[in-house]
Design a protein around this motif. Structure first.
Motif, mmCIF file in Angstrom:
data_model
loop_
_atom_site.group_PDB
_atom_site.id
_atom_site.type_symbol
_atom_site.label_atom_id
_atom_site.label_comp_id
_atom_site.label_asym_id
_atom_site.label_seq_id
_atom_site.Cartn_x
_atom_site.Cartn_y
_atom_site.Cartn_z
ATOM 1 N N GLY A 22 32.365 33.869 13.862
ATOM 2 C CA GLY A 22 31.959 35.128 13.263
ATOM 3 C C GLY A 22 31.784 36.250 14.247
ATOM 4 N N ASP A 23 31.852 35.962 15.575
ATOM 5 C CA ASP A 23 31.711 37.025 16.567
ATOM 6 C C ASP A 23 32.907 37.955 16.508
ATOM 7 N N VAL A 24 32.687 39.183 16.892
ATOM 8 C CA VAL A 24 33.762 40.168 16.981
ATOM 9 C C VAL A 24 34.024 40.445 18.452
ATOM 10 N N ILE A 25 35.268 40.253 18.895
ATOM 11 C CA ILE A 25 35.642 40.451 20.283
ATOM 12 C C ILE A 25 36.615 41.617 20.366
ATOM 13 N N THR A 26 36.401 42.477 21.325
ATOM 14 C CA THR A 26 37.279 43.624 21.521
ATOM 15 C C THR A 26 38.141 43.396 22.761
ATOM 16 N N LEU A 27 39.460 43.458 22.596
ATOM 17 C CA LEU A 27 40.373 43.364 23.722
ATOM 18 C C LEU A 27 40.723 44.770 24.176
ATOM 19 N N GLU A 28 40.526 45.046 25.446
ATOM 20 C CA GLU A 28 40.834 46.366 25.984
ATOM 21 C C GLU A 28 41.770 46.244 27.174
ATOM 22 N N PHE A 29 42.944 46.865 27.073
ATOM 23 C CA PHE A 29 43.831 46.987 28.226
ATOM 24 C C PHE A 29 43.492 48.309 28.906
ATOM 25 N N ASP A 30 42.377 48.328 29.579
ATOM 26 C CA ASP A 30 41.881 49.550 30.208
ATOM 27 C C ASP A 30 41.717 49.282 31.697
ATOM 28 N N PHE A 31 42.854 49.188 32.413
ATOM 29 C CA PHE A 31 42.849 48.826 33.820
ATOM 30 C C PHE A 31 43.348 49.993 34.670
ATOM 31 N N GLU A 32 43.095 49.897 35.966
ATOM 32 C CA GLU A 32 43.632 50.880 36.898
ATOM 33 C C GLU A 32 45.157 50.806 36.929
ATOM 34 N N ASP A 33 45.790 51.884 37.393
ATOM 35 C CA ASP A 33 47.248 51.915 37.457
ATOM 36 C C ASP A 33 47.808 50.976 38.521
ATOM 37 N N SER A 34 47.034 50.703 39.557
ATOM 38 C CA SER A 34 47.528 49.855 40.640
ATOM 39 C C SER A 34 47.222 48.384 40.358
ATOM 40 N N PHE A 35 47.946 47.502 41.071
ATOM 41 C CA PHE A 35 47.687 46.065 40.948
ATOM 42 C C PHE A 35 47.806 45.420 42.322
ATOM 43 N N SER A 36 47.411 44.150 42.407
ATOM 44 C CA SER A 36 47.450 43.401 43.652
ATOM 45 C C SER A 36 48.385 42.211 43.507
ATOM 46 N N VAL A 37 48.680 41.560 44.628
ATOM 47 C CA VAL A 37 49.540 40.384 44.604
ATOM 48 C C VAL A 37 49.032 39.388 45.627
ATOM 49 N N CYS A 38 49.218 38.097 45.352
ATOM 50 C CA CYS A 38 48.884 37.049 46.305
ATOM 51 C C CYS A 38 49.833 35.883 46.083
ATOM 52 N N GLY A 39 49.811 34.959 47.034
ATOM 53 C CA GLY A 39 50.677 33.794 46.940
ATOM 54 C C GLY A 39 51.714 33.765 48.033
ATOM 55 N N ASP A 40 52.322 32.603 48.208
ATOM 56 C CA ASP A 40 53.359 32.431 49.224
ATOM 57 C C ASP A 40 54.736 32.392 48.577
ATOM 58 N N ASN A 41 55.130 31.232 48.071
ATOM 59 C CA ASN A 41 56.434 31.111 47.408
ATOM 60 C C ASN A 41 56.346 31.303 45.902
ATOM 61 N N ASP A 42 55.137 31.338 45.377
ATOM 62 C CA ASP A 42 54.889 31.680 43.975
ATOM 63 C C ASP A 42 53.914 32.849 43.984
ATOM 64 N N LEU A 43 54.353 33.992 43.504
ATOM 65 C CA LEU A 43 53.500 35.175 43.549
ATOM 66 C C LEU A 43 52.710 35.339 42.256
ATOM 67 N N VAL A 44 51.498 35.837 42.387
ATOM 68 C CA VAL A 44 50.671 36.201 41.244
ATOM 69 C C VAL A 44 50.357 37.693 41.353
ATOM 70 N N PHE A 45 50.813 38.459 40.388
ATOM 71 C CA PHE A 45 50.512 39.884 40.298
ATOM 72 C C PHE A 45 49.312 40.020 39.363
ATOM 73 N N TYR A 46 48.301 40.744 39.785
ATOM 74 C CA TYR A 46 47.092 40.765 38.954
ATOM 75 C C TYR A 46 46.345 42.086 39.095
ATOM 76 N N LYS A 47 45.549 42.356 38.090
ATOM 77 C CA LYS A 47 44.602 43.464 38.120
ATOM 78 C C LYS A 47 43.327 43.011 37.433
ATOM 79 N N THR A 48 42.205 43.487 37.915
ATOM 80 C CA THR A 48 40.908 43.067 37.387
ATOM 81 C C THR A 48 40.066 44.282 37.049
ATOM 82 N N LYS A 49 39.067 44.063 36.205
ATOM 83 C CA LYS A 49 38.098 45.103 35.881
ATOM 84 C C LYS A 49 36.764 44.442 35.558
ATOM 85 N N ASP A 50 35.698 45.197 35.747
ATOM 86 C CA ASP A 50 34.348 44.712 35.464
ATOM 87 C C ASP A 50 33.758 45.436 34.260
#
Length: 303
Positions: A22-50
């Motif tokens: 019964g909870d209501v959850i709000t999904l927000e794609f409200d992130f900064e324009d820039s992103f980060s990357v990590c990994g060696d032979n498998d890359l992960v592109f990501y952005k985070t927000k608090d």
């Protein structure tokens, strides 16, 4: 030099839905324009927000950071990857209000409470890299089109094989262009460029700056280090700017050149399906990473 500019639009998508409890959850794609990357032979592109703590991440298997910088002759890299179980696109929500900085690409992930993890294995991701090169000589690339034909690649004043917009010593006199005051007032107007001998050829394009008939690069009387700027016979003026000094020490090599490299990496995700969010095109933004700014060294063949 050619400049590449990006206009990035912030994308905000809010969708509400009811969970089984019964909870209501709000999904927000409200992130900064820039992103980060990590990994060696498998890359992960990501952005985070608090607050709320959320992340977007894309994993691309069998791709390294060095691959992103392998540009073609047009200084461009572009490749499209299909989203799949090996290349998933994830939206996650967390119970915590803030997230640790080392959330991704760790052998032992930090302890966080994930409340929602929605994954899309459908769609595609297009990564585009543009390389912008510059000689950092204080002259905008567009002003180094000496012959005025709009093609920067064929302007090579000293004939050393490096076009002026990449040549930190345009006239080949072993004095760096930016040390010859091409833009005295730093106003983008080169009409007041330093012209020591008054021959209407600015010093940065003049191979004999003081007009004493001795080439600037051959006025090394105290040191043979391919730098006429530190050879001073009389007073405080370097010999190459002093018409009264005509001692000649013939140069045998050009100085090593430094060319500045700036890579710009962008990511577009298309036709993905995060269960409640389906979208044709999502601009993930541009990569923020110090490794995208570097230099390369080259020493022209002496002539």
């Amino acid at each position: 030099m050619r400049k590449v500019f990006f206009v990035l639009l912030a994308l905000i998508i809010s969708i509400q839905y009811s969970c089984d409890d019964g909870d209501v959850i709000t999904l927000e794609f409200d992130f900064e324009d820039s992103f980060s990357v990590c990994g060696d032979n498998d890359l992960v592109f990501y952005k985070t927000k608090d607050d709320p703590a959320e992340t977007l991440s894309l994993k691309i298997s069998n791709l390294s950071f060095a691959d992103l910088l392998e540009v073609n002759e047009e200084n461009t890299y572009e490749e499209t990857f299909n989203l799949s179980a090996a290349n998933p696109f994830n939206f996650r929500m967390y119970r915590d209000e803030s997230l640790p900085t080392n959330l991704f690409c760790n052998v032992i992930p930090p302890d966080v409470n994930i409340t929602q993890d929605i994954e899309s294995n459908d769609g595609s991701a297009t990564i585009t890299t543009f390389l912008v090169e510059d000689d950092d000589d204080g002259i905008p690339a567009e002003l180094e089109d000496i012959n005025g034909n709009g093609d920067l690649s064929d302007d090579d004043t000293d004939g050393d094989g490096i076009p002026n917009y990449l040549d930190f010593d345009d006239d080949g006199d072993n004095v760096r262009t930016k040390d010859e005051n091409p833009d005295v007032n730093e106003d983008g107007d080169l009409s007041d460029a330093q012209d020591t001998d008054g021959d209407s050829i600015p010093d940065y394009l003049d191979n004999d700056d003081d007009g004493d008939t001795v080439a600037t690069r051959d006025e090394e009387n105290d040191s043979a280090d391919n730098n006429p700027g530190n050879d001073i016979t009389n007073g405080e003026i370097p010999d190459y700017l002093n018409a009264e000094v005509v001692t000649t020490v013939e140069a045998t090599a050009y100085r090593e050149h430094t060319i500045v490299l700036s890579y710009q990496v962008s990511l577009i995700i298309s036709n993905f399906d995060l269960q409640l969010i389906s979208q044709d095109v999502f601009d993930f933004g541009t990569l923020d990473d110090s490794r995208l700014n570097t230099t390369r060294k080259v020493t022209p063949t002496f002539n």
